[in-house]
Design an enzyme around this catalytic site. Structure first.
Site, PDB file in Angstrom:
ATOM      1  N   ASP A 106       0.848  -1.203   0.000  1.00 26.03           N
ATOM      2  CA  ASP A 106       0.000   0.000   0.000  1.00 26.03           C
ATOM      3  C   ASP A 106       0.880   1.249   0.000  1.00 26.03           C
ATOM      4  OD1 ASP A 106       0.848  -0.195   2.616  1.00 26.03           O
ATOM      5  OD2 ASP A 106      -1.120   0.142   3.522  1.00 26.03           O
ATOM      6  N   SER A 107       2.208   1.049   0.012  1.00 30.35           N
ATOM      7  CA  SER A 107       3.144   2.156  -0.238  1.00 30.35           C
ATOM      8  C   SER A 107       2.850   2.792  -1.596  1.00 30.35           C
ATOM      9  CB  SER A 107       4.594   1.661  -0.189  1.00 30.35           C
ATOM     10  OG  SER A 107       4.767   0.522  -1.009  1.00 30.35           O
ATOM     11  N   ASP A 145      -1.076  -6.095  -0.240  1.00 29.95           N
ATOM     12  CA  ASP A 145      -1.360  -5.456   1.047  1.00 29.95           C
ATOM     13  C   ASP A 145      -2.851  -5.205   1.205  1.00 29.95           C
ATOM     14  OD1 ASP A 145       0.687  -5.039   2.828  1.00 29.95           O
ATOM     15  OD2 ASP A 145       1.346  -3.149   1.930  1.00 29.95           O
ATOM     16  N   LYS A 200      -1.064  -9.386   2.874  1.00 28.82           N
ATOM     17  CA  LYS A 200      -0.308  -8.905   4.042  1.00 28.82           C
ATOM     18  C   LYS A 200      -1.192  -7.900   4.776  1.00 28.82           C
ATOM     19  CE  LYS A 200       3.446  -6.002   3.737  1.00 28.82           C
ATOM     20  NZ  LYS A 200       2.955  -4.810   4.473  1.00 28.82           N
ATOM     21  N   GLU A 235      -1.242  -5.335   8.561  1.00 28.40           N
ATOM     22  CA  GLU A 235      -0.408  -4.758   9.620  1.00 28.40           C
ATOM     23  C   GLU A 235      -1.013  -4.994  10.997  1.00 28.40           C
ATOM     24  OE1 GLU A 235       0.410  -0.620   8.829  1.00 28.40           O
ATOM     25  OE2 GLU A 235       1.110  -1.051   6.797  1.00 28.40           O
ATOM     26  N   GLU A 272       9.389  -4.249  10.421  1.00 31.08           N
ATOM     27  CA  GLU A 272       9.772  -2.942   9.863  1.00 31.08           C
ATOM     28  C   GLU A 272      10.339  -2.023  10.936  1.00 31.08           C
ATOM     29  OE1 GLU A 272       7.051  -1.075   7.147  1.00 31.08           O
ATOM     30  OE2 GLU A 272       8.194   0.799   7.145  1.00 31.08           O
TER      31      GLU A 272
END
Ligand code: KIV
Length: 260
Positions: free
Chosen positions: A25-26, A64, A94, A96, A163
């Site tokens: 999602d960057s 993401d 993925k 978070e 991270e």
């Protein structure tokens, strides 16, 4: 692991023999120009994941889950993870978070969708963290990250991204987990590494985190090429004969007679 967000770059990364492509999602920052990843939608993620999946022939594709696509409920999490697989053709997702998202990890895994967890600095929590800061430097936070790592493994995650945490903490987590750890800003003791391709190619210049190494200066090369193109178009050096299609002279003579 490297990020990719489109077909052509996914093909290049795949051809380089990179094992895993992350549609991060960057993309909110690198492709869409947002200040952080929070505005990214499921539609954005599905669109870019489908492009990457068409380009990646050998690489394992992870997509993401964007902000608020899984935090809201276990139902939303399974439904949206399913969309990334069905519509984006990702192999895994993925998300978070640690202990707080374990119910979601368990349910998604039980729906036969592999889950990569992401702990430490989780960019979707930037407002809660007060910015992009190294995590786990004091005892309380370090313990919490170790507990998060154990929880996501227990919940069924097949891999975990670490991270922006100290190298020694990442090495300890790698030591005690059975699943692979993938580091970004977490030192050399992880099982694998991930970088955002714009960062490692020197294409994203808004800021440069300490952990980023430029493996090329593609941003500079692109600017040079754009300037050459502009200059050659203005001077008429481009397009040259070899870039040009031909037509019989007789046809042109007729056309000139008729239209000029
Ligand atoms: O969104 C992303 O690209 C990521 C990586 C930085 C791990 O989550």
């Amino acid at each position: 692991m490297l990020t990719a967000y489109d077909y052509s770059v996914a093909k290049l990364i795949d051809a380089a023999g990179i094992d895993v492509i992350l549609v991060g999602d960057s993309l909110g920052m690198t492709m869409l120009g947002y200040e952080d990843t929070l505005p990214v939608t499921m539609e954005d993620m599905i669109h870019h994941t489908a492009c990457v999946s068409r380009g990646a022939k050998d690489a394992f594709v992870i997509a993401d889950m964007p902000f608020m696509s899984y935090q809201t409920s276990v139902h939303d999490a399974v439904y949206n993870a399913g969309r990334l697989i069905k519509e984006g053709h990702a192999h895994a997702i993925k998300l978070e978070g640690g202990a707080s998202v374990c119910e979601q990890i368990k349910a998604i895994t039980e729906a036969s969708i592999p889950v990569c967890a992401h702990i430490g600095l989780t960019p979707q929590s930037t407002n809660a963290f007060g910015g992009f800061k190294v995590q786990g430097k004091n005892m309380q936070r370090a313990k919490q990250i170790v507990e998060d790592a154990l929880s996501v493994q227990e919940a069924g995650a097949f891999m975990v991204t670490l991270e922006c945490i100290p190298e020694k903490l990442a090495s300890l987590i790698t030591d005690i987990l059975d699943i692979p750890t993938i580091g970004i800003g977490a030192g050399n003791g992880c099982d694998g590494q991930v970088l955002v391709y714009h960062d490692m190619l020197g294409m994203f210049t808004d800021f440069k985190p300490k952990f980023v190494k430029h493996f090329g200066n593609i941003g500079e090369e692109m600017t040079k090429a754009f300037v050459s193109y502009r200059d050659e178009v203005k001077s008429k050096a481009y397009p040259a004969a070899e870039h040009t299609f031909k037509i019989e002279d007789e046809i042109m003579e007729e056309l000139y007679k008729e239209y000029r």
